[in-house]
Design a protein around this motif. Structure first.
Motif, PDB file in Angstrom:
ATOM      1  N   ASN A   8       0.845  -1.193   0.000  1.00  8.58           N
ATOM      2  CA  ASN A   8       0.000   0.000   0.000  1.00  8.58           C
ATOM      3  C   ASN A   8       0.887   1.251   0.000  1.00  8.58           C
ATOM      4  O   ASN A   8       2.109   1.168   0.163  1.00  8.58           O
ATOM      5  CB  ASN A   8      -0.981  -0.012   1.177  1.00  8.58           C
ATOM      6  CG  ASN A   8      -0.274   0.010   2.530  1.00  8.58           C
ATOM      7  OD1 ASN A   8       0.768   0.639   2.699  1.00  8.58           O
ATOM      8  ND2 ASN A   8      -0.839  -0.707   3.503  1.00  8.58           N
ATOM      9  N   ASP A   9       0.246   2.417  -0.148  1.00 10.11           N
ATOM     10  CA  ASP A   9       1.011   3.672  -0.246  1.00 10.11           C
ATOM     11  C   ASP A   9       1.853   3.930   1.000  1.00 10.11           C
ATOM     12  O   ASP A   9       2.990   4.395   0.900  1.00 10.11           O
ATOM     13  CB  ASP A   9       0.049   4.848  -0.464  1.00 10.11           C
ATOM     14  CG  ASP A   9      -0.627   4.823  -1.817  1.00 10.11           C
ATOM     15  OD1 ASP A   9      -0.202   4.020  -2.673  1.00 10.11           O
ATOM     16  OD2 ASP A   9      -1.567   5.617  -2.031  1.00 10.11           O
ATOM     17  N   SER A  71      -2.021   7.467   5.571  1.00  8.16           N
ATOM     18  CA  SER A  71      -2.857   6.427   4.969  1.00  8.16           C
ATOM     19  C   SER A  71      -3.548   6.959   3.719  1.00  8.16           C
ATOM     20  O   SER A  71      -4.113   6.204   2.939  1.00  8.16           O
ATOM     21  CB  SER A  71      -3.907   5.946   5.981  1.00  8.16           C
ATOM     22  OG  SER A  71      -4.691   7.051   6.398  1.00  8.16           O
TER      23      SER A  71
END
Length: 197
Positions: A8-9, A71
């Motif tokens: 994920n980022d 996030s």
């Protein structure tokens, strides 16, 4: 690169902070296309949109250590593009206004310069016509209009009667009016146009 595809980022940003080029390439591949479209829709210029994205990603890499993992990194990227687009548009607006003001100033300056050039040409023409007046008439007229002497002062200086001086001035004006036209004649009478100095 397969393992980076699955990250994920937040994970990628943490790796980027430590100088991981593959993680950075993944973020670049993941977001370049959508961010480019976002920038292009605002700027309507393909090269400008590409340059904006290249600058943004160069900035991200050179400032990678100060990146704050989030996030919602995609939101951060969109906001960065948006701010850069606004900066470009604001700069263009200021630049356009500046160029417009230069253009107007230039036009005014050209108009003033053109007016002065025509005024000088007209003064030369008037002077040529004055030189074509009969000698005594010309002398009286020049003392009246250039030296600003009164009829009485001219009469004393040239040993003429005031009536004679008045007649010479009227005759000169009549001749100049017929040769130069009414508008030039009126300008000359009003003193707006002096003879060439």
């Amino acid at each position: 690169m397969a393992e980076y595809d699955r990250m994920n980022d937040l994970e990628l940003v943490n790796l980027i902070k430590s100088g991981n080029k593959r993680a950075f390439a993944q973020i670049y591949d993941r977001y370049f296309g959508v961010l480019y479209l976002h920038a292009y829709r605002q700027l309507r210029d393909k090269d400008e949109a590409k340059d904006l994205l290249q600058d943004l990603f160069s900035y991200l890499w050179s400032h990678r250590e100060s990146l704050s993992p989030s996030s919602n990194f995609s939101h951060y990227l969109y906001m960065s593009v948006r701010n850069r687009v606004l900066n470009i548009l604001a700069h263009k607006y200021v630049e356009d206004k500046f160029l417009l003001s230069l253009s107007h100033t230039g036009s005014r300056a050209e108009a003033v310069t053109d007016h002065r050039a025509r005024e000088r040409q007209l003064a030369v023409i008037i002077e040529q016509e004055i030189q074509l007046l009969p000698p005594k008439m010309r002398e009286v007229f020049e003392l009246s209009r250039k030296a600003n002497l009164s009829h009485k002062e001219i009469a004393v200086r040239l040993g003429l009667s005031e009536q004679s001086v008045r007649s010479h001035v009227k005759g000169a004006l009549r001749l100049l009016r017929s040769r130069l036209g009414l508008w030039v004649y009126l300008c000359m009478i009003a003193g707006a146009i002096a003879g060439a100095n």
